[in-house]
Write a protein that holds these residues in place. Sequence first.
Motif, mmCIF file in Angstrom:
data_model
loop_
_atom_site.group_PDB
_atom_site.id
_atom_site.type_symbol
_atom_site.label_atom_id
_atom_site.label_comp_id
_atom_site.label_asym_id
_atom_site.label_seq_id
_atom_site.Cartn_x
_atom_site.Cartn_y
_atom_site.Cartn_z
ATOM 1 N N ALA A 1 63.550 14.173 42.558
ATOM 2 C CA ALA A 1 63.824 14.053 41.122
ATOM 3 C C ALA A 1 62.592 14.460 40.308
ATOM 4 O O ALA A 1 61.457 14.305 40.780
ATOM 5 N N PRO A 2 62.808 14.943 39.091
ATOM 6 C CA PRO A 2 61.667 15.287 38.236
ATOM 7 C C PRO A 2 60.746 14.082 38.031
ATOM 8 O O PRO A 2 61.213 12.970 37.759
ATOM 9 N N GLY A 3 59.454 14.293 38.201
ATOM 10 C CA GLY A 3 58.487 13.221 38.028
ATOM 11 C C GLY A 3 58.569 12.148 39.098
ATOM 12 O O GLY A 3 57.968 11.082 38.956
ATOM 13 N N ARG A 4 59.341 12.421 40.154
ATOM 14 C CA ARG A 4 59.561 11.443 41.239
ATOM 15 C C ARG A 4 60.053 10.108 40.707
ATOM 16 O O ARG A 4 59.653 9.041 41.148
ATOM 17 N N ARG A 5 60.966 10.194 39.720
ATOM 18 C CA ARG A 5 61.610 9.018 39.130
ATOM 19 C C ARG A 5 63.083 9.361 38.972
ATOM 20 O O ARG A 5 63.419 10.482 38.635
ATOM 21 N N LEU A 6 63.902 8.347 39.171
ATOM 22 C CA LEU A 6 65.333 8.565 39.132
ATOM 23 C C LEU A 6 66.025 7.324 38.604
ATOM 24 O O LEU A 6 65.638 6.200 38.959
ATOM 25 N N VAL B 1 63.870 4.112 38.936
ATOM 26 C CA VAL B 1 63.182 3.817 40.189
ATOM 27 C C VAL B 1 62.187 4.953 40.418
ATOM 28 O O VAL B 1 62.569 6.122 40.442
ATOM 29 N N ALA B 2 60.918 4.592 40.544
ATOM 30 C CA ALA B 2 59.852 5.571 40.745
ATOM 31 C C ALA B 2 59.146 5.285 42.059
ATOM 32 O O ALA B 2 58.903 4.129 42.395
ATOM 33 N N ILE B 3 58.819 6.331 42.776
ATOM 34 C CA ILE B 3 58.088 6.145 44.027
ATOM 35 C C ILE B 3 56.609 5.927 43.694
ATOM 36 O O ILE B 3 56.066 6.566 42.793
ATOM 37 N N THR B 4 55.989 5.004 44.386
ATOM 38 C CA THR B 4 54.556 4.738 44.193
ATOM 39 C C THR B 4 53.752 5.718 45.050
ATOM 40 O O THR B 4 54.307 6.411 45.916
ATOM 41 N N ASP B 5 52.447 5.765 44.833
ATOM 42 C CA ASP B 5 51.591 6.615 45.665
ATOM 43 C C ASP B 5 51.696 6.207 47.127
ATOM 44 O O ASP B 5 51.777 7.061 48.018
#
Length: 147
Positions: free
Chosen positions: A48-53, A96-100
């Motif tokens: 997803a764009p920006g690793r957020r969905l 929901v965003a993936i963390t580092d």
Amino acid sequence: MADRAITVAAWESLFRAQVSIMRALAADFPSEVISLNEYDVLFNITRAPGRRLRLKDLNQNVLITQPSVSRLVDRLTARGLVAKLPDPRDGRGTIVAITDEGFDLFRRVAITHMDAINRQFGDSLSEEELRTLADLCNRLRPELDRA
């Protein structure tokens, strides 16, 4: 319209191939680190764009049911692999965003998983056949028409 018997035979062949490949991939999957369903969630977020969905969009793309996705996201959040954020465009929604840490884990597992996919799937077909198969499968996915 195609002959019904041919259609059913093609469906049966596609379905059985998918089940066979998924079983082999599940057996090869590094499940001591992360489950295949957890990987699927992280995979979709990373695309997803920006690793957020939005959670709603995540539910439409993963291979498990909606109640299971919510519980799984809660577990991933507790492990620090994803973060749940309010949706600025919809106060009722969740991003929901993936963390580092989650992205690092995803990348490590993805390398192993891609090698298994290549062994179980890619070594059986030529590159031209793989392109044709991808095109055919994409035509069978009606949600691609809406994208």
